[in-house]
Motif scaffolding. Structure first.
Motif, PDB file in Angstrom:
ATOM      1  N   GLU A  59     -14.436  -3.783 -24.313  1.00 42.70           N
ATOM      2  CA  GLU A  59     -14.055  -3.816 -22.905  1.00 42.70           C
ATOM      3  C   GLU A  59     -15.277  -3.478 -22.049  1.00 42.70           C
ATOM      4  O   GLU A  59     -15.914  -2.445 -22.236  1.00 42.70           O
ATOM      5  CB  GLU A  59     -12.917  -2.834 -22.653  1.00 42.70           C
ATOM      6  N   GLU A  70      -9.202 -13.321 -22.587  1.00 47.28           N
ATOM      7  CA  GLU A  70      -9.677 -11.946 -22.477  1.00 47.28           C
ATOM      8  C   GLU A  70      -9.552 -11.441 -21.040  1.00 47.28           C
ATOM      9  O   GLU A  70      -9.227 -10.280 -20.801  1.00 47.28           O
ATOM     10  CB  GLU A  70     -11.121 -11.867 -22.968  1.00 47.28           C
ATOM     11  N   ALA A 128     -16.498 -13.360 -20.927  1.00 50.74           N
ATOM     12  CA  ALA A 128     -15.086 -13.198 -21.270  1.00 50.74           C
ATOM     13  C   ALA A 128     -14.391 -14.542 -21.176  1.00 50.74           C
ATOM     14  O   ALA A 128     -14.686 -15.345 -20.280  1.00 50.74           O
ATOM     15  CB  ALA A 128     -14.406 -12.186 -20.339  1.00 50.74           C
TER      16      ALA A 128
END
Length: 433
Positions: free
Chosen positions: A8, A90, A86
């Motif tokens: 993340e 995601e 991403a």
């Protein structure tokens, strides 16, 4: 590691953008809590130094950015997507949590608006497509069929694609298509192009014979990917802009590649289509070779930035179908793209020949622009263009069968207009005697 299996990221907008482009230490204005300006580093953007506007303390409660040059913008997650850090899947997880992520067992299979139209729309759409398919091969569809053949499409290709013809504008109740009440649904006159994928009818596009927009269809369609069923894991893919481009490649080189069309520079930008393309061995992005880099090239950069094994493979000119009409070897052009990433490996573009190049050189328009040019010249609406083999030049055809062969080589626009108008008026008078 996050629930989706990727690390993340830091979502501090300023720190994120500063990894990609220099941003001043202090804001340049107080707008939206403080505005920073920088050069936009996104693929396909040719911005000035101050085109990218960044508001890390935006009143909406989260940092925002927007590029005045390429028009892209959003929050920190959008920046991750645009820079390829991403995927859309995601990004969905970052915004909504893994439980709401598309494909997760405990959440919806797709984000809102990512699926095909409802059952009523598909039922009504299939009835319309079936009726149009019959009309194309009937006497009423003779001109439409000739137009498709003129674009280099074989009858087998036309039939396999389920193309049809709607002879006149229609209006139907929206409720019949499962839509909310409102103005009647418009079914335009023109060539009908169905978009089927996964057993569902996602969209119906209609290529109109005149007027703007050239392509439109009944409201309520889904954001599909034309010919998506051709995609297969491990197989190379070609991403083009229009349906006729896709049909051209399928006809001339369908054994080499799976070809899909987005239906416009901003079309098909959905997680399910990205996932299907990611499974391909390589993806050549062959959106139109538009002179404006902020159109085809910028849209191609979006796909190439999100697909790891994708790269831009520009048509020699115009689009793939235009190349085919002009006699270019589409198969060789494609084979060179599949052979490697070096554009220098491609064969040299051939000299453009045929009606399209003639119009581009002498009438400053393409074949698709003929209706607009015809209107500017004040010519009758039933005048069309053809380019028969061995003809000395531009051939103007009237419905009544009168022909006017006119060589326009070496003439200027004013002379072409004068000679065209005179010839057509004379032939028209003779045809009506």
């Amino acid at each position: 590691m996050g629930a989706m299996g990727f690390e993340e990221p830091d979502l501090d907008l300023l720190r994120l953008i500063r990894r990609d482009t220099p941003v001043p230490a202090r804001p340049s204005a107080a707008t939206n809590g403080g505005e920073y300006k920088a050069r936009c580093p996104l693929p396909g953007c040719s911005s000035r130094a101050d085109a990218l506007c960044i508001w890390p303390h935006h009143p909406r409660g989260m940092g925002r950015w927007w590029c005045r040059a390429c028009g892209r913008g959003g929050d920190a997650v959008a920046w991750l997507v645009e820079t390829g850090r991403a995927s859309l899947r995601e990004a969905w997880a970052l915004r909504h949590g893994a439980a709401a992520c598309p494909g997760h067992a405990d959440g919806p299979s797709l984000p809102p608006g990512d699926g095909p139209p409802g059952p009523a729309w598909q039922e009504a759409g299939r009835a319309f497509v079936a009726r149009a398919g019959e009309a194309l091969w009937a006497p009423a569809g003779e001109r439409a069929l000739a137009w498709l053949r003129g674009r280099g499409l074989a009858d087998d290709t036309i039939r396999a694609a389920g193309l049809g013809y709607n002879a006149r504008d229609e209006r139907q109740p929206r409720q019949a298509w499962g839509l909310d009440e409102g103005k009647p649904l418009w079914l335009p006159r023109g060539i009908v192009i169905p978009w089927e994928a996964g057993g569902a009818l996602w969209r119906i596009n209609v290529r109109r014979p005149a007027g703007e927009p050239k392509y439109c269809g009944p409201a309520g369609f889904g954001n599909g990917l034309y010919n998506a069923d051709a995609l297969a894991p491990g197989r190379p893919a070609l991403l083009v802009e229009g349906e006729f481009d896709a049909l051209t490649v399928a006809q001339t080189a369908g054994d080499l590649v799976a070809v899909v069309a987005v239906g416009g520079t901003g079309g098909a930008r959905r997680g399910r289509w990205l996932d299907a393309l990611r499974a391909c061995s390589t993806v050549l992005v062959a959106l139109d070779a538009d002179p404006d880099p902020n159109k085809g090239d910028r849209a191609a950069a979006w796909w190439a930035g999100l697909l790891e094994d994708a790269r831009r493979w520009r048509p020699w000119w115009g689009d793939v179908n235009q190349m085919h009409q002009d006699g270019a070897d589409v198969r060789s052009w494609l084979a060179a793209g599949l052979a490697g990433p070096d554009p220098r490996a491609a064969p040299a573009p051939p000299r453009r020949e045929g009606l399209a190049s003639l119009l581009a050189a002498h009438l400053p328009c393409s074949l698709d622009d003929w209706p607009d040019l015809r209107d500017r010249l004040g010519l009758p609406a039933d005048v069309r263009l053809e380019w028969p083999e061995g003809a000395p030049g531009l051939t103007v055809v009237l419905d009544e069968g009168a022909l006017a062969a006119l060589s326009v080589g070496g003439t200027g626009m004013d002379e072409v207009k004068k000679r065209l108008g005179h010839e057509i008026r004379e032939r028209g008078r003779k045809a009506h005697k």
